[in-house]
Write a protein that holds these residues in place. Structure first.
Motif, mmCIF file in Angstrom:
data_model
loop_
_atom_site.group_PDB
_atom_site.id
_atom_site.type_symbol
_atom_site.label_atom_id
_atom_site.label_comp_id
_atom_site.label_asym_id
_atom_site.label_seq_id
_atom_site.Cartn_x
_atom_site.Cartn_y
_atom_site.Cartn_z
ATOM 1 N N ARG A 32 -2.396 9.828 -4.993
ATOM 2 C CA ARG A 32 -2.705 8.560 -5.642
ATOM 3 C C ARG A 32 -2.582 7.451 -4.613
ATOM 4 O O ARG A 32 -1.495 7.180 -4.132
ATOM 5 C CB ARG A 32 -1.748 8.288 -6.802
ATOM 6 C CG ARG A 32 -2.072 9.067 -8.056
ATOM 7 C CD ARG A 32 -1.379 8.450 -9.259
ATOM 8 N NE ARG A 32 -1.779 7.072 -9.442
ATOM 9 C CZ ARG A 32 -2.941 6.689 -9.970
ATOM 10 N NH1 ARG A 32 -3.788 7.586 -10.412
ATOM 11 N NH2 ARG A 32 -3.235 5.413 -10.091
ATOM 12 N N ALA A 33 -3.694 6.827 -4.300
ATOM 13 C CA ALA A 33 -3.677 5.722 -3.351
ATOM 14 C C ALA A 33 -3.488 4.441 -4.138
ATOM 15 O O ALA A 33 -4.287 4.123 -5.008
ATOM 16 C CB ALA A 33 -4.974 5.675 -2.576
ATOM 17 N N VAL A 34 -2.422 3.741 -3.889
ATOM 18 C CA VAL A 34 -2.127 2.526 -4.644
ATOM 19 C C VAL A 34 -2.100 1.361 -3.679
ATOM 20 O O VAL A 34 -1.400 1.401 -2.671
ATOM 21 C CB VAL A 34 -0.775 2.631 -5.358
ATOM 22 C CG1 VAL A 34 -0.520 1.384 -6.170
ATOM 23 C CG2 VAL A 34 -0.750 3.859 -6.232
ATOM 24 N N ILE A 35 -2.895 0.370 -3.981
ATOM 25 C CA ILE A 35 -2.816 -0.859 -3.208
ATOM 26 C C ILE A 35 -2.517 -1.963 -4.201
ATOM 27 O O ILE A 35 -3.076 -1.986 -5.291
ATOM 28 C CB ILE A 35 -4.102 -1.116 -2.400
ATOM 29 C CG1 ILE A 35 -4.013 -2.460 -1.719
ATOM 30 C CG2 ILE A 35 -5.346 -0.999 -3.225
ATOM 31 C CD1 ILE A 35 -5.097 -2.686 -0.683
ATOM 32 N N GLU A 77 0.851 -1.187 0.000
ATOM 33 C CA GLU A 77 0.000 0.000 0.000
ATOM 34 C C GLU A 77 0.881 1.229 0.000
ATOM 35 O O GLU A 77 1.901 1.266 0.679
ATOM 36 C CB GLU A 77 -0.866 0.042 1.255
ATOM 37 C CG GLU A 77 -1.860 -1.072 1.338
ATOM 38 C CD GLU A 77 -2.613 -1.020 2.650
ATOM 39 O OE1 GLU A 77 -3.572 -0.256 2.742
ATOM 40 O OE2 GLU A 77 -2.199 -1.706 3.587
ATOM 41 N N SER A 78 0.492 2.215 -0.740
ATOM 42 C CA SER A 78 1.245 3.461 -0.689
ATOM 43 C C SER A 78 0.354 4.597 -1.158
ATOM 44 O O SER A 78 -0.608 4.384 -1.894
ATOM 45 C CB SER A 78 2.481 3.381 -1.577
ATOM 46 O OG SER A 78 2.086 3.229 -2.913
ATOM 47 N N VAL A 79 0.660 5.766 -0.678
ATOM 48 C CA VAL A 79 -0.033 6.954 -1.152
ATOM 49 C C VAL A 79 1.029 7.880 -1.718
ATOM 50 O O VAL A 79 1.968 8.261 -1.029
ATOM 51 C CB VAL A 79 -0.810 7.652 -0.025
ATOM 52 C CG1 VAL A 79 -1.419 8.944 -0.538
ATOM 53 C CG2 VAL A 79 -1.893 6.734 0.510
#
Lengths: 443, 683
Positions: free
Chosen positions: B614-617, B604-606
């Protein structure tokens, strides 16, 4: 009239250790109240030209139209696969008042929180315009019921300043007793809510029993469980006798002693501690930049407590310890509250021991009425933090303008920032550890 | 006994109908599918005749060598699988008539080619015919997948992935068949009369067969490359149904057939099958529950179900090893029954999801696209019952089969040694866990697939053709609905057929042992799982449930002093502003992604880009194929393919340098070798 611990100067830029605390208008001019946390000084300035994110909240939170929710958005659109907005509230479990949140999430993980306030807007500040201060007091102290002692003391201090009323020391000390009792029962309530969130049902019940004990002490000595009507213009209603003071002091000591036992159990419960530690982290820089106040700020190591940094009588004369914790998480904020219960007991004992006997009500009429364009203000450390009220009276001594800057209002953004990267189930821990109240912020 | 002539006639009719269908496919799709339905109907008739009437048929086509002939065999076991497949084919062909509109008409030929090759697999009596059918099936399916819609590169990759694993499976099946050949001395080893293999060679045959057929079934660790979900979900939906419901069924059939030709079982075979099956079931369920692809999700569920079948086979092997006849018999019937229930339910789910993807114009369950039309009631009803069946809700087929498998594993204490008992019990726990987790996947597919409609507005029908399409699609789904309910409620009848099918393997018809009457339920309606152990009557559970449910239904329908109040759902006191404020399907399963991050490799990262976060999972490339590809084993396969390509490049550079002289040397060497060989053999 500017108290001696307020510095009047022009500030160009807010940042570093200087927090923007409030923005208000008086007689067509915009002022800013700032807190210099490095030098423990309150600064009164004309509106600085450069302001940060928290400025918008102070303005938007001040919108007075009841019934229109206001989104306190930290800014920034969130993109990503699966991201959606999860509305929580205004009527839902977990939030004991009418107030909402929008969680921006891809499920479980909170990417961003947008608190929605103003569902409970009653417009106290506009409603009291043109009222006598005595009448206005009734409304002001009820705008956030569980902070009523702080609200009324803050309002009355400002009004009495304006009117030039000499209030006897005993009355001021009695007001402080009410404020400290209020702090104890509110912190007990927050502790109970945290325990409830962790399903620690026995601890919840214990905390609620202790809170009830304090509420009954309030009723016995001040005539009202939530301290309504305890303070009045120029003095206080209750004249607590020496015997009663002894009784009150012993009762508070008993309650806090029992609470110490409860805390011991709490500190040995791994399950409970796990839910608090590293939950909802608020780094010190964020706390300063976003204008956090009260236990929320002190839990991030910010040194600010109105009892020490804006020491109205009697706080200048007695020993007050600044309770801070560098932990920056929910645990740190909880520990600050626990320590404050302990130190409030010490303060209460000193207040009750050394209480002067010069009467509970002012004898003389006001000495010098202020110029109508002048304003006066007061800061009080309410249980959730710094409460600011700015009062302007007209020529007849009626309220010309009132500005209230509640603690909860400025704590929303720090709360929202701290929730980022938490999961849904951390919500109640974060919420209660910040001591947020919709009634307080919406007023 | 049925006359052999009649049976032969039916076999001829079956192949003739399919062959004709393939021929007319490019000309008339409708005629092709009609012939497909006809051929499948012949298949149903043929298999029912053999199963109910008894007897078997062997047709010698061509005597290849004195010991080996190409032959077709209609045995009870193959008839049982032919029955399942034919029932699925009928529904798929009906559905395809209208679903196919967007695809080239050759798809119908490819579909029927796949079908006829499956029929050839089921009816083959020798290894060579079997392999011919197997390869034809793989190649025809490869071309079907190539017709898939969506990301072109993704589809092409999926098709080649399918082909690679198909070839891999063939290699292992050939190895297994080599073992069978060496033991039987002939390729005619698939018929009921063929001798059984014993000794070390049997272990060889079992392991290679488990790997070979397991590859086709997508079970662990071969599912780890996720070839099955990728391939099955990239194909057109009717092809997906065919692949997931019947192509993997061929794997089950192959495995059971090979097992039936092994004389003596080893203890560790049972352990191996139990562990492999249990792990497959659990991983299949977990991956299904986090899949966002309308067809990837059912494909993962296929892995789960095939894992359960392998678990049942493993329990059968262990019980047989310890001569626990009753338990072994029940385990084998459970495997056969589960194959039936899974095939019909899964075909139904694929066809439903194909329709859902079509009206939603997206394979993404998470998509908030407005559906072109709301699910007509057949779709919603079939969707509900299919999903209930796959989520094991009584009295539907999925529940009965999962109950049977769990009942077998609950009796692990009967195994003769501690290790078997522990393995059996642990796999039982894993199986139960998988059965629980799959509920998440199934509720998701129903809620966000079949029932999805944000505004609830039904669009006006565009044309009469559209209405016809829905009628036929709805009709085929109702057909599957009847199958899903029927297989569950009429479980004793399926038991009857499965007992016939297994009679050769179990050396007895065990129908009477397991189906009796009990506690006032008439004889023939209670299934017993052992003696003394559990019992269950799906039929009477159904009667009871329908009886109970009909009371409130009747009350609300007939009216009375009650008023029906309709209100909007409570939405925390506010109105949702749009689909972006609804809890989506991705969010529904994200807790699993976060909790099991060690398994899913969740990251997970923002990332902040200016004012935008950008929220990336998970890793970003997964959503290119609209399917999560996230696991450690994939890296292994990737490395393997890199090495293979490198090696072949090296060999081709060294051995084939493009110099004429070198090639002439090769030719000379080949000539010398042939001469030496001829001299040696002739002399």
């Amino acid at each position: 009239m500017i108290p001696k611990y307020v510095e009047r100067k022009q500030v160009e830029e807010v940042g570093g250790s200087v927090q923007l605390s409030s923005v208000f208008q008086a007689s067509g001019r915009s002022y800013a109240l700032l807190s210099d946390t490095a030098n423990n000084r309150t600064i009164l300035s004309d509106l600085p030209p450069k302001l940060g994110e928290e400025f918008g909240v102070l303005l938007r939170g001040g919108e007075t139209r009841p019934g229109s929710p206001v989104d306190l958005d930290l800014g920034g659109r969130v993109e990503g696969y699966g991201v959606f907005t999860f509305p929580y509230g205004p009527v839902t479990y977990g939030v004991p008042e009418a107030g909402g949140f929008k969680f921006v999430t891809y499920g479980e993980r909170v990417v961003k929180v947008i608190p929605q306030i103003n569902f409970k807007k009653r417009g106290v500040e506009t409603k009291v315009l043109g009222w006598d201060p005595e009448d206005a007091l009734l409304l002001v102290e009820r705008s956030a019921g569980n902070f009523s002692a702080s609200y009324s003391a803050c309002f009355l201090n400002a009004v009495e300043d304006s009117l030039g009323l000499e209030v006897p020391s005993q009355a001021k000390w009695t007001r402080a007793v009410a404020i400290e009792l209020e702090r104890i029962y509110n912190h007990l309530y927050a502790f109970g809510r945290l325990a409830e969130a962790a399903s620690q049902n026995v601890a919840t019940a214990q905390a609620n029993i202790l809170r009830e004990d304090v509420l009954r002490l309030n009723a016995r000595h001040f005539g009202h469980r939530y301290l309504f009507g305890a303070n009045r213009l120029g003095g206080v209603r209750a004249d607590i006798s020496k015997a009663e003071r002894k009784d009150l002091s012993d009762s508070v000591r008993a309650v806090v002693k029992e609470f110490r036992g409860l805390v011991e159990f709490f500190l040995s419960s791994r399950i409970f501690l796990d839910r608090l530690q590293n939950t909802a982290r608020l780094p010190r820089e964020e706390a300063l930049a976003l204008g956090a106040v009260g236990p929320a700020a002190r839990g991030s190591g910010v040194q600010w407590d109105d009892r020490l940094t804006y020491p109205i009588e009697p706080y200048g004369d007695i020993y007050v310890n600044m309770e801070t914790d560098p932990g920056e998480d929910t645990m740190a904020r909880t520990m600050v509250r626990i320590q404050e219960i302990y130190s409030s007991e010490v303060i209460l004992r000193e207040l009750l021991d050394r209480m002067p006997g010069d009467g509970t009500a002012t004898q003389a009429a006001g000495t010098g009425r202020l110029n109508a364009d002048d304003f006066s203000f007061c800061r009080i450390e309410s249980p959730s933090g710094d409460l600011i009220q700015v009062v302007q009276l007209d020529g007849q001594g009626r309220v010309r303008s009132l500005h209230v800057r509640p603690a909860s209002l400025v704590n929303w953004l720090p709360f929202a920032r701290s929730m980022e990267t938490c999961v849904f189930t951390d919500f109640q821990f974060a919420f209660e550890s910040f001591g947020l109240s919709y009634a307080d912020s919406d007023r | 006994m049925i006359a052999a002539g009649a049976l032969s006639g039916l076999v001829v009719a079956l192949f003739a109908a399919f062959a004709a269908g393939i021929g007319v496919g490019p000309v008339s799709k409708k005629a092709a599918y009609a012939l497909g339905v006809a051929g499948s109907a012949v298949g149903v008739l043929l298999s029912l005749l053999v199963l109910v009437g008894g007897g078997s048929l062997t047709v010698k086509l061509w005597q290849v060598t004195p010991t080996t002939s190409a032959q077709l065999v209609v045995s009870p076991l193959s008839s049982y699988f032919l029955l399942i497949s034919s029932l699925v084919w009928i529904g798929t062909c009906l559905y395809s008539v209208r679903y196919d509109d967007d695809y080239p008409s050759t798809l119908s030929s490819l579909l029927l080619l796949t079908v006829v090759s499956m029929a050839l697999i089921l009816l083959s009596g020798d290894g060579i015919t079997f392999l011919v059918g197997w390869e034809t099936m793989t190649i025809a399916s490869f071309f079907m997948i190539l017709e898939g819609k969506g990301n072109r590169d993704g589809v092409r990759n999926a098709a080649f992935l399918f082909l690679a694993f198909g070839v891999g499976s063939s290699v292992f099946i050939m190895l297994a068949f080599a073992g069978l050949f060496s033991s039987a001395g002939s390729f005619d080893f698939l018929g009921p009369a063929a001798p059984a293999a014993v000794g070390p060679i049997a272990s060889w045959i079992f392991v290679t067969a488990l790997v070979g057929f397991g590859l086709k079934m997508g079970i662990a660790p071969f599912h780890m490359s996720e070839w099955l979900p990728i391939a099955h979900s990239s194909a057109p939906s009717n092809a997906s149904a065919l692949l997931s419901a019947t192509l993997t069924l061929m794997g089950v059939y192959g495995l059971i057939t090979v097992v039936s030709h092994l004389g003596q079982y080893e203890l560790w075979w049972g352990w191996l099958a139990l562990v492999v099956g249990g792990v497959s079931a659990l991983l299949g369920a977990l991956f299904a529950s986090v899949s966002e692809h309308t067809k990837g999700l059912p494909a993962y569920s296929t892995i789960e179900n095939n894992g359960l079948i392998v678990v049942a086979i493993g329990a059968y092997l262990l019980a047989s090893y310890y001569h626990l006849t009753l338990l072994a018999d029940f385990a084998m019937i459970a495997a056969l029954y589960h194959a039936f229930s899974h095939s019909v339910s899964k075909a139904s789910l694929f066809l439903i999801n194909g329709w859902v993807s079509k009206v939603k114009r997206s394979f993404d369950l998470n998509s908030s696209n407005e559906a072109d039309e709301r699910g007509s009631s057949p779709v919603r009803l079939a969707g509900a019952l299919t999903v209930f069946s796959l989520a094991a809700v009584p009295p539907l087929a999925g529940f009965v089969s999962e109950w049977m498998i769990l009942e077998v594993l609950f009796q692990s204490f009967r195994f003769g040694d501690l290790t078997s008992q522990i393995v059996g019990t642990l796999v039982g726990a894993v199986t139960a866990l998988a059965a629980g987790i799959i509920v998440v996947a199934m509720t998701k597919v129903y809620g966000y697939g079949v029932l999805w409609s944000f505004s609830g507005r039904a669009r006006e029908e565009e044309s009469g053709k559209g209405a016809g399409a829905r009628d036929l699609i709805g009709g085929s789904l109702l057909y599957f609905l009847a199958l899903v309910v029927g297989v569950g409620v009429a479980a004793p009848a399926i038991f009857f057929l499965a007992s016939d099918a297994a009679s050769q393997l179990l050396q007895a018809n065990v129908f009477g042992t397991f189906v009796t009457g009990l506690l006032g339920v008439p004889a023939g309606f209670v299934i017993l799982s052992g003696s003394p152990f559990g019992g269950f009557s799906p039929t009477f559970t159904a009667v009871f449930m329908v009886g109970l449910l009909s009371v409130p239904f009747a009350i609300t329908r007939l009216g009375g002093p009650w008023r029906t109040r309709r209100t909007k759902g409570w939405f925390a006191g506010a109105e949702p502003a749009g689909p972006a404020e609804l809890y989506n399907s991705f969010g529904y399963s994200t807790p699993i992604r976060i909790m099991l991050r060690f398994l899913f490799r969740t990251k997970e990262s923002v990332v902040r880009v200016g004012a935008v976060r950008r929220a990336v999972i998970l890793s970003p490339e997964e959503y290119v194929v609209e399917l999560e590809v996230l696991d450690v084993f994939k890296r292994f396969y990737d490395a393997l393919s890199r090495w293979t390509l490198g090696l072949s490049a090296y060999v081709s550079r060294k051995a084939m340098p493009g110099k004429l002289g070198v090639y002439i040397i090769y030719i000379m060497l080949a000539l010398v070798f042939v001469l030496l060989y001829v001299m040696a053999t002739v002399g």
